[in-house]
Write a protein that holds these residues in place. Structure first.
Motif, short mmCIF file in Angstrom:
data_model
loop_
_atom_site.label_atom_id
_atom_site.label_comp_id
_atom_site.label_asym_id
_atom_site.label_seq_id
_atom_site.Cartn_x
_atom_site.Cartn_y
_atom_site.Cartn_z
N ASN A 1 -2.55 -81.27 5.07
CA ASN A 1 -2.72 -81.23 3.61
C ASN A 1 -1.74 -82.16 2.90
O ASN A 1 -1.93 -82.49 1.73
N ASP B 1 -2.30 -88.47 4.11
CA ASP B 1 -3.41 -89.17 3.48
C ASP B 1 -4.59 -89.29 4.46
O ASP B 1 -4.51 -88.88 5.61
N LEU B 2 -5.67 -89.84 3.97
CA LEU B 2 -6.90 -89.93 4.75
C LEU B 2 -6.70 -90.70 6.04
O LEU B 2 -7.15 -90.26 7.12
N ASN C 1 -4.76 -88.74 8.63
CA ASN C 1 -5.55 -87.63 9.18
C ASN C 1 -6.64 -88.13 10.13
O ASN C 1 -6.96 -87.46 11.12
N LYS D 1 -10.79 -81.17 5.85
CA LYS D 1 -9.85 -81.83 4.95
C LYS D 1 -10.17 -83.32 4.86
O LYS D 1 -10.15 -83.91 3.77
N ILE D 2 -10.48 -83.93 5.98
CA ILE D 2 -10.83 -85.35 6.00
C ILE D 2 -12.11 -85.60 5.19
O ILE D 2 -12.20 -86.57 4.42
N GLU E 1 -13.14 -83.86 2.70
CA GLU E 1 -12.72 -83.74 1.29
C GLU E 1 -12.02 -85.01 0.82
O GLU E 1 -12.30 -85.52 -0.27
N GLN E 2 -11.14 -85.56 1.65
CA GLN E 2 -10.42 -86.78 1.28
C GLN E 2 -11.36 -87.99 1.19
O GLN E 2 -11.06 -88.94 0.47
N GLN F 1 -14.11 -87.87 -0.19
CA GLN F 1 -14.89 -87.60 -1.40
C GLN F 1 -16.30 -87.09 -1.10
O GLN F 1 -17.27 -87.42 -1.76
#
Length: 218
Positions: free
Chosen positions: A113, A116-117, A120, A140-141, A143-144, A146
């Motif tokens: 969390n 950054d992308l 990750n 999470k990735i 989400e990052q 978009q």
């Protein structure tokens, strides 16, 4: 977060597609996490990481790689749970509900969390190389990159259904017609997806039928 219905649909589709390739795919020893590793590295290239040259983030391509990674991850998870789709779905759902924020890799704790992308994506690649896959990290990735959970679901199902459709209409034999009414099949897929309710339990079937209707008019 992906719903239980969405998880069930995706796992069923993945199992069915894998069986189309090889009915005994569960015992074939395919390197699904190796494939996910390669796709992770390709996503890093689309993101851009070379400090010695100008690069631009190609977000749509990163998103496409993530959809491909999810195909391989689901295959790995089904195998991990001995082909039990319901068990795999339950384990994924529990992992999502737990909402983890870190993984331990090679003796180091990584709080994804706070990364950054690009970092990750690199972490996911490392885990895949070690034959591990962390669902909360992947989410999470996503989400990052978009993408919402629904974006992931719709793009995943869309790609699966198009692959099924191609196979069912002569893709392997070379008789499939990819251009319909002057446009490629993936363009028709995008339009058909807008005509379907992705929250319906029969979403995949409805989407397939939409493609069939368009193809028959060719």
């Amino acid at each position: 977060m992906l719903s239980s219905t969405q998880l069930a649909i995706m796992l069923d589709l993945q199992d069915a597609m894998n069986k189309k390739v090889n009915p005994d795919w569960l015992n074939a020893g395919y390197g699904y996490l190796r494939a996910a590793l390669i796709e992770s590295v390709e996503a890093m290239d689309h993101h851009g990481w070379k400090w010695w040259k100008a690069q631009k983030l190609d977000l749509p391509q990163v998103q496409m790689e993530l959809v491909d990674i999810w195909h391989f991850a689901l295959s790995h998870l089904i195998i991990t749970h001995n082909g039990e789709i319901a068990t795999a779905a339950s384990v994924i759902e529990q992992a999502l509900e737990a909402g983890g924020s870190s993984v331990t890799f090679d003796g180091t704790d990584y709080n994804f969390n706070e990364q950054d992308l690009l970092a990750n994506l690199e972490l996911m690649a490392g885990l895949c190389a070690a034959k591990r896959f962390d669902v909360p990290l992947f989410v999470k990735i996503v989400e990052q990159a978009q993408m919402s959970a629904n974006d992931l679901f719709e793009q995943y199902v869309g790609k699966n259904i198009l692959n099924f459709f191609r196979q069912d209409h002569g893709y392997k034999e070379g008789t499939y017609i990819k251009i319909w009414q002057g446009r490629e099949d993936n363009e028709h897929l995008v339009e058909a997806m807008t005509e379907c309710d992705s929250t319906a339990s029969n979403y995949a079937d409805v989407l397939y039928n939409k493609l069939s209707s368009r193809y028959q008019k060719n």
